[in-house]
Design an enzyme around this catalytic site. Sequence first.
Site, short mmCIF file in Angstrom:
data_model
loop_
_atom_site.label_atom_id
_atom_site.label_comp_id
_atom_site.label_asym_id
_atom_site.label_seq_id
_atom_site.Cartn_x
_atom_site.Cartn_y
_atom_site.Cartn_z
N ASP A 1 43.95 7.12 5.25
CA ASP A 1 44.30 7.81 6.50
C ASP A 1 43.28 7.57 7.60
OD1 ASP A 1 46.62 8.91 5.33
OD2 ASP A 1 45.46 10.57 4.51
N HIS B 1 47.50 -5.37 21.85
CA HIS B 1 47.64 -4.02 22.42
C HIS B 1 46.90 -3.04 21.52
CE1 HIS B 1 50.23 -1.67 19.67
NE2 HIS B 1 50.77 -2.84 19.34
N HIS C 1 37.80 -5.40 24.29
CA HIS C 1 38.69 -4.84 25.31
C HIS C 1 39.62 -3.78 24.68
CE1 HIS C 1 41.39 -5.00 28.90
NE2 HIS C 1 42.29 -4.66 27.98
N GLU C 2 40.30 -4.16 23.61
CA GLU C 2 41.29 -3.25 23.02
C GLU C 2 40.64 -1.98 22.48
OE1 GLU C 2 44.34 -3.67 23.58
OE2 GLU C 2 44.19 -5.74 24.30
N HIS D 1 42.56 0.12 32.19
CA HIS D 1 42.12 -1.16 32.73
C HIS D 1 41.26 -0.96 33.98
CE1 HIS D 1 45.57 -3.39 30.57
NE2 HIS D 1 44.43 -3.54 29.92
#
Length: 263
Positions: A151, A175, A219-220, A229
């Site tokens: 989990d 994403h 970034h993600e 962003h």
Amino acid sequence: MPDGRVEAFSQIASVALAEPGTRDPELKYVQGFLQRFGYLGGNSFTPGAVDEKTTEALMKYQERNAVPSTGSFDELTRDAMTSARCALPDLDSGVEFSARCAWPKRALTYAFDVDSTDTTGTPEFEAVRNSLRTWAAAVQLTFTEVTSEADPDILIGWRPANDPDHSMVGGTLAHADFPPDCGVVTTNLPKPVHFDDTEHVWSIGAAANAFDVETVALHELGHILGLQHSNVNGAVMFPTVSSNSTLRVLQPDDVAGVQQLYP
């Protein structure tokens, strides 16, 4: 390109340049892009035309993406729109903000499931771990690796472009999602960090026509921590990413944003 790899937003690349007032059915691809990333709302515009709403959306896109704000679909705008980028929107229904929300705890767990078909072994997992270490060095957060059956708060893996939880089709690299109280992909745990393994080639380090895992992961994971962003070109949280390049160091804008969320 071979092996199913695609150029980013290739339909936009073939749309003719257009000034405000221009009508061209192919402009629907530009308007679809503006809708997908939060600049153009609902049915408030004329399809296939650079009408007033589309002009406003183009100007907002240009302002946030280091392009001169002309309101036209010009060459620099077309170049920006056909750059590989993150699949999450830049704006939330046209509203700008740099920090969305924070996790209510400072100790997070993560796990890996599916690896990339582009590498031998799993060096991409270590690249993601490096990105987690970079964020942890900027704020008082800890990340502990667990199994996918335990989990975890965050689940990281490589997916087809048509990922059912958030499409990456058409030139987006990856994403993630935001913390539990402000998610846009899912309201449940684990929060996803998904890389498109259909349309792009993944590398460890800079490589021609490939994308550095650590750069995109950094970034993600910023989204996972609650950052939207950035409009600062060169920041980790700027929405576009270049192939054959690396950006593995947080920039001042990134550090300021995450320290605002986790003081």
